[in-house]
Design an enzyme around this catalytic site. Structure first.
Site, PDB file in Angstrom:
ATOM      1  N   CYS A  85       0.820  -1.247   0.009  1.00 10.74           N
ATOM      2  CA  CYS A  85      -0.056  -0.075  -0.050  1.00 10.74           C
ATOM      3  C   CYS A  85       0.742   1.228   0.106  1.00 10.74           C
ATOM      4  O   CYS A  85       0.494   2.287  -0.525  1.00 10.74           O
ATOM      5  CB  CYS A  85      -0.774  -0.135   1.167  1.00 10.74           C
ATOM      6  SG  CYS A  85      -0.220  -0.259   3.017  1.00 10.74           S
ATOM      7  N   HIS A 161      -2.360   1.344   7.085  1.00 15.43           N
ATOM      8  CA  HIS A 161      -2.492   1.499   5.872  1.00 15.43           C
ATOM      9  C   HIS A 161      -2.491   2.458   5.464  1.00 15.43           C
ATOM     10  O   HIS A 161      -2.719   3.700   6.171  1.00 15.43           O
ATOM     11  CB  HIS A 161      -4.184   0.940   5.394  1.00 15.43           C
ATOM     12  CG  HIS A 161      -4.676   0.856   4.091  1.00 15.43           C
ATOM     13  ND1 HIS A 161      -3.833  -0.108   3.333  1.00 15.43           N
ATOM     14  CD2 HIS A 161      -5.487   1.298   3.386  1.00 15.43           C
ATOM     15  CE1 HIS A 161      -4.419   0.197   2.077  1.00 15.43           C
ATOM     16  NE2 HIS A 161      -5.540   1.051   2.144  1.00 15.43           N
TER      17      HIS A 161
END
Length: 350
Positions: A85, A161
Site C-alpha cells: 500500500c 494502511h
C-alpha cells in the site's frame, strides 16, 4: 505466486528515495505535523497527500465510489498483495498529478501506458508483478537472521494502511487500493485543494477513538530546493532590473519602459533591499534543505545496512565473558518495571 513485499516505514526520507527509485526527479516528500493554512502555503506546489492510519474493517467512506467514464482518466489500482500500500499510494499520486513540475520518467510512464486498458484489479496485479517496482520497494527490506512464525503473533495485531489524496480536474479523490474504486470527495479549488483535504482528514481522524493517535501524513511536493532556486533567480533578475533603472533615474538618462517597476529612487531602493533580504533568507533555507537530504541519504544507508553480524559478535563476546545472562536479567527486570508503572498509571487515571 508473487514474491512478498516488505513493510515500508512512514518516513519522508524513505518516500523521497522511493520516488527517485521510480525514476521521478524534482519531487520530494514532506511530513506534516499540523493542518493549518500556513503549513499548506509552505508546501505549494503540493501534488498529493499520503495518509497512514490504523485500518478498521468497519470504517465507511466519506464520498461516493467513481463508476463512470472518469475511470478512464484516473489511475486506480486494487491492492492485490500485502504490504504494497505504501508504494501503491505514492504511485497513485505520481500517475494522477497534473502539475507541470511532475515528470514521471520512463519506468512509470511505460507502466501507465501498458496498463491503460486494464481494470483496477488487473492494474493491481500488474503492479504486484512488476519486477522494477518491486525491486525499488523491497530495497528497504530489513535484514533478519531468524524466520518468525506469523501464527504465533497476536490475532488482534493492529494493521496500518496507506491511502492517497489527489486533486484531479477540480475534484478531490481518495485512492485506496482496498476500496472498489476512487472515492469522490467533492469539488476543490485546484490552487487550494489542501483546504478541502484538511476538512476530510479532520473528519476522518475524529472518527477514531480518542485513544487512537497513530496517524501520519506525508505530502508529495516539488523539491523545496527547486522552488527556492527558482525564486532566487527571479529575485536576482528583479534586483538587477531595479538597480539598472535606479542608475538611469539618478543620471536622468532615457530609459526603456519597465512598467512593473516604479520610477521613484526610494521605491526602487526598497525593492533592491527587500530582494537582497529575501535572497539571503532563501539561501539559508536552501542550505538547510541540502543538509536535510544528506540526512535522508545517511538514514537510508543505515536502514539498509546489515547490523546482524555485529550484534551476534557482541552477544557472543558478552556470553564468553559471562556477562550476557546478567544483562538479559537486568533488561527483563526493567521491562517488568515499565509494564507495572504503565498499569499503575492506567489505574490511577480510571
Amino acid at each position: 505466486m508473487a514474491e512478498e513485499w516488505c513493510l515500508i516505514e512512514s518516513d519522508p526520507g524513505v518516500f523521497t528515495e522511493l520516488i527517485k527509485g521510480f525514476g521521478v526527479d524534482g519531487l520530494s516528500v514532506e511530513e506534516l505535523w499540523s493542518l493549518d493554512e500556513s503549513t499548506f502555503q509552505e508546501l505549494k506546489p503540493c501534488h498529493g497527500l499520503v495518509f497512514l492510519f490504523k485500518w478498521q474493517s468497519s470504517e465507511g467512506s466519506a464520498g461516493s465510489v467513481v463508476q463512470d467514464d472518469r475511470l478512464d482518466k484516473i489511475f486506480f489500482a486494487k491492492q492485490m498483495i500485502k504490504n504494497a500500500c505504501a508504494t501503491q499510494a505514492i504511485i497513485s499520486v505520481l500517475l494522477n498529478a497534473q502539475h507541470p513540475d511532475v515528470h514521471v520518467g520512463p519506468i512509470l510512464r511505460e507502466f501507465k501506458d501498458f496498463t491503460a486498458s486494464f481494470d483496477p484489479a488487473d492494474k493491481g496485479l500488474a503492479m504486484t508483478n512488476s519486477l522494477e517496482l518491486k525491486r525499488v520497494h523491497n530495497s528497504f527490506t530489513r535484514q533478519q537472521m531468524f524466520d518468525f512464525d506469523d501464527s504465533l503473533l497476536p490475532k488482534e495485531k493492529d494493521s496500518y494502511h496507506f491511502v492517497a489524496y489527489v486533486p484531479i480536474d477540480g475534484r478531490l479523490y481518495e485512492l485506496d487500493g482496498l476500496k472498489e474504486g476512487p472515492i469522490d470527495l467533492g469539488k476543490c479549488d485546484p490552487q487550494d485543494w489542501l483546504l478541502t483535504a484538511k476538512v476530510v482528514l479532520d473528519q476522518r481522524m475524529q472518527s477514531f477513538t480518542t485513544e487512537e493517535i497513530h496517524f501520519n501524513l506525508l505530502a508529495v511536493v516539488t523539491d523545496r530546493r527547486v522552488v527556492y532556486q527558482k525564486r532566487i533567480l527571479d529575485l536576482q533578475d528583479q534586483v538587477e532590473r531595479a538597480a539598472t533603472k535606479m542608475g538611469l533615474v539618478m543620471s536622468n538618462e532615457a530609459m526603456d519602459d519597465d512598467g512593473d517597476l516604479p520610477s521613484d529612487p526610494e521605491a526602487l531602493q526598497a525593492i533592491i533591499d527587500a530582494g537582497d533580504d529575501e535572497t539571503r533568507d532563501l539561501e539559508v533555507k536552501l542550505k538547510n534543505e541540502d543538509l536535510k537530504h544528506e540526512h535522508y541519504k545517511l538514514e537510508n544507508i543505515r536502514r539498509r545496512h546489515n547490523y546482524l553480524p555485529l550484534i551476534m559478535e557482541v552477544l557472543k563476546l558478552l556470553s564468553k565473558r559471562g556477562q550476557l545472562t546478567g544483562l538479559v536479567d537486568k533488561a527483563c527486570k526493567k521491562k517488568e518495571e515499565r509494564r507495572a508503572a504503565k498499569e499503575k498509571k492506567t489505574t490511577d487515571t480510571v
